[in-house]
Each structure stands twice: as structure tokens, then as C-alpha cells.
Motif scaffolding. Structure first.
Motif, PDB file in Angstrom:
ATOM      1  N   UNK A  35       0.823  -1.212   0.000  1.00  0.00           N
ATOM      2  CA  UNK A  35       0.000   0.000   0.000  1.00  0.00           C
ATOM      3  C   UNK A  35       0.858   1.263   0.000  1.00  0.00           C
ATOM      4  N   UNK A  36       2.159   1.093   0.184  1.00  0.00           N
ATOM      5  CA  UNK A  36       3.051   2.248   0.225  1.00  0.00           C
ATOM      6  C   UNK A  36       3.021   2.983   1.550  1.00  0.00           C
ATOM      7  N   UNK A  37       2.457   2.358   2.583  1.00  0.00           N
ATOM      8  CA  UNK A  37       2.335   3.023   3.887  1.00  0.00           C
ATOM      9  C   UNK A  37       3.633   3.027   4.667  1.00  0.00           C
ATOM     10  N   UNK A  38       4.426   1.962   4.538  1.00  0.00           N
ATOM     11  CA  UNK A  38       5.671   1.860   5.300  1.00  0.00           C
ATOM     12  C   UNK A  38       6.772   1.229   4.458  1.00  0.00           C
ATOM     13  N   UNK A 102       7.372   5.306   8.172  1.00  0.00           N
ATOM     14  CA  UNK A 102       6.085   5.619   7.538  1.00  0.00           C
ATOM     15  C   UNK A 102       6.348   6.493   6.311  1.00  0.00           C
ATOM     16  N   UNK A 103       6.154   5.950   5.134  1.00  0.00           N
ATOM     17  CA  UNK A 103       6.550   6.653   3.917  1.00  0.00           C
ATOM     18  C   UNK A 103       5.694   7.866   3.614  1.00  0.00           C
ATOM     19  N   UNK A 104       4.454   7.888   4.079  1.00  0.00           N
ATOM     20  CA  UNK A 104       3.634   9.070   3.848  1.00  0.00           C
ATOM     21  C   UNK A 104       4.260  10.276   4.550  1.00  0.00           C
ATOM     22  N   UNK A 105       4.819  10.048   5.743  1.00  0.00           N
ATOM     23  CA  UNK A 105       5.415  11.144   6.507  1.00  0.00           C
ATOM     24  C   UNK A 105       6.660  11.684   5.806  1.00  0.00           C
ATOM     25  N   UNK A 106       7.412  10.784   5.167  1.00  0.00           N
ATOM     26  CA  UNK A 106       8.605  11.212   4.435  1.00  0.00           C
ATOM     27  C   UNK A 106       8.213  12.159   3.300  1.00  0.00           C
ATOM     28  N   UNK A 107       7.198  11.805   2.537  1.00  0.00           N
ATOM     29  CA  UNK A 107       6.759  12.653   1.427  1.00  0.00           C
ATOM     30  C   UNK A 107       6.160  13.965   1.934  1.00  0.00           C
ATOM     31  N   UNK A 108       5.386  13.877   3.008  1.00  0.00           N
ATOM     32  CA  UNK A 108       4.792  15.068   3.612  1.00  0.00           C
ATOM     33  C   UNK A 108       5.890  16.049   4.026  1.00  0.00           C
ATOM     34  N   UNK A 109       6.915  15.530   4.689  1.00  0.00           N
ATOM     35  CA  UNK A 109       8.028  16.360   5.134  1.00  0.00           C
ATOM     36  C   UNK A 109       8.761  16.975   3.936  1.00  0.00           C
ATOM     37  N   UNK A 110       8.992  16.173   2.910  1.00  0.00           N
ATOM     38  CA  UNK A 110       9.681  16.676   1.713  1.00  0.00           C
ATOM     39  C   UNK A 110       8.868  17.780   1.041  1.00  0.00           C
TER      40      UNK A 110
END
Length: 141
Positions: A35-38, A102-110
């Protein structure tokens, strides 16, 4: 292996019924990865046979790969991390210690950084506490 910066990471300790990863645990991890979540950084198995003892073992890389999973930074979880979490395990129990990003957080931060903004702090609130507060809020309303 190419080194890259990590986003926020989280430890999860999951009680296991046996000393091995169950197909259910592998499937649950795979669903999150697909799901790309983690992104799974590292995973160890912990066993606490006695009050002042614990043992750890690396995940079987072949079994993990057969399940469609991989570790991004194997070895990043150290014995001190394991000791910290093992102290909370009941004697005679086993658990999976998994470190995820958590990959969503990485993109959010970027996305924020690109526009000159930055995340200043995060605070994980365990589900048990969040649900207790929710229950208390509902009953007092």
C-alpha cells in the motif's frame, strides 16, 4: 547499499504465538508495504525465557523474501533497542520487533521542506490511549 536519509521511524512490538513469524504477520506487513504506507527497515524476533534473560534472532531472509518483503537497513536495530523492548515482554513470550519508516510522513516532510516549511515535532499516541480518551469523551458527552 546506498545510504540515504530516513524520515521519522517507528518501532512496533508485536506479540507472537510462537517463536517464528506467522504467515499472518508476514501478510500484514506485506499489505502495508504494498500500500506504500511503510518501508520495513529492520526486523528481529525476541524471546524472553526468564525474568533477566532475552534472546534475539534475525529474521530468515529467505522466508522474508519469499513473502515478498525485504529489509531496507538490516542491522540498524541494536541489542540495546531489543533489551529495552524485551523488558516489557511477559516471561515465556515471543515478539516481533519491527522498525518501519512511515513513507507518507517522508513525502509530507519533503513537500513542506520544498516550500520552506518544516515539521517541528511529532508525538505518537498509542491506540490504547487514544481509544481510552475517545471512550471517555463519548461517555461524558
Amino acid at each position: 547499499m546506498t545510504l540515504r536519509a530516513l524520515g521519522d521511524v517507528e518501532f512496533f512490538v508485536v506479540r507472537l504465538d510462537t517463536d517464528h513469524l506467522s504467515p499472518h504477520a508476514l501478510e500484514a506487513l506485506l499489505r502495508q508495504v504494498e500500500a506504500g504506507a511503510v518501508r520495513i527497515l529492520d526486523l528481529l524476533l525476541i524471546r524472553r525465557p526468564a525474568l533477566q534473560e532475552f534472546s534475539l534472532s534475525e529474521v530468515d531472509a529467505d522466508e522474508f523474501a519469499l513473502a515478498g518483503l525485504g529489509l531496507q537497513t538490516p542491522g540498524i536495530v541494536c541489542e540495546d533497542d531489543v533489551r529495552h523492548f524485551a523488558a516489557a515482554l511477559p516471561v515465556g513470550s515471543s515478539a516481533m520487533l519491527v522498525l518501519v519508516e512511515p513513507t507518507w510522513a517522508e513525502q509530507f516532510s519533503a513537500d513542506l521542506t520544498f516550500h520552506g516549511e518544516a515539521i517541528m515535532a511529532t508525538q505518537l499516541i498509542p491506540a490504547a490511549i487514544a481509544n481510552a480518551v475517545l471512550d471517555a469523551t463519548i461517555t461524558t458527552s
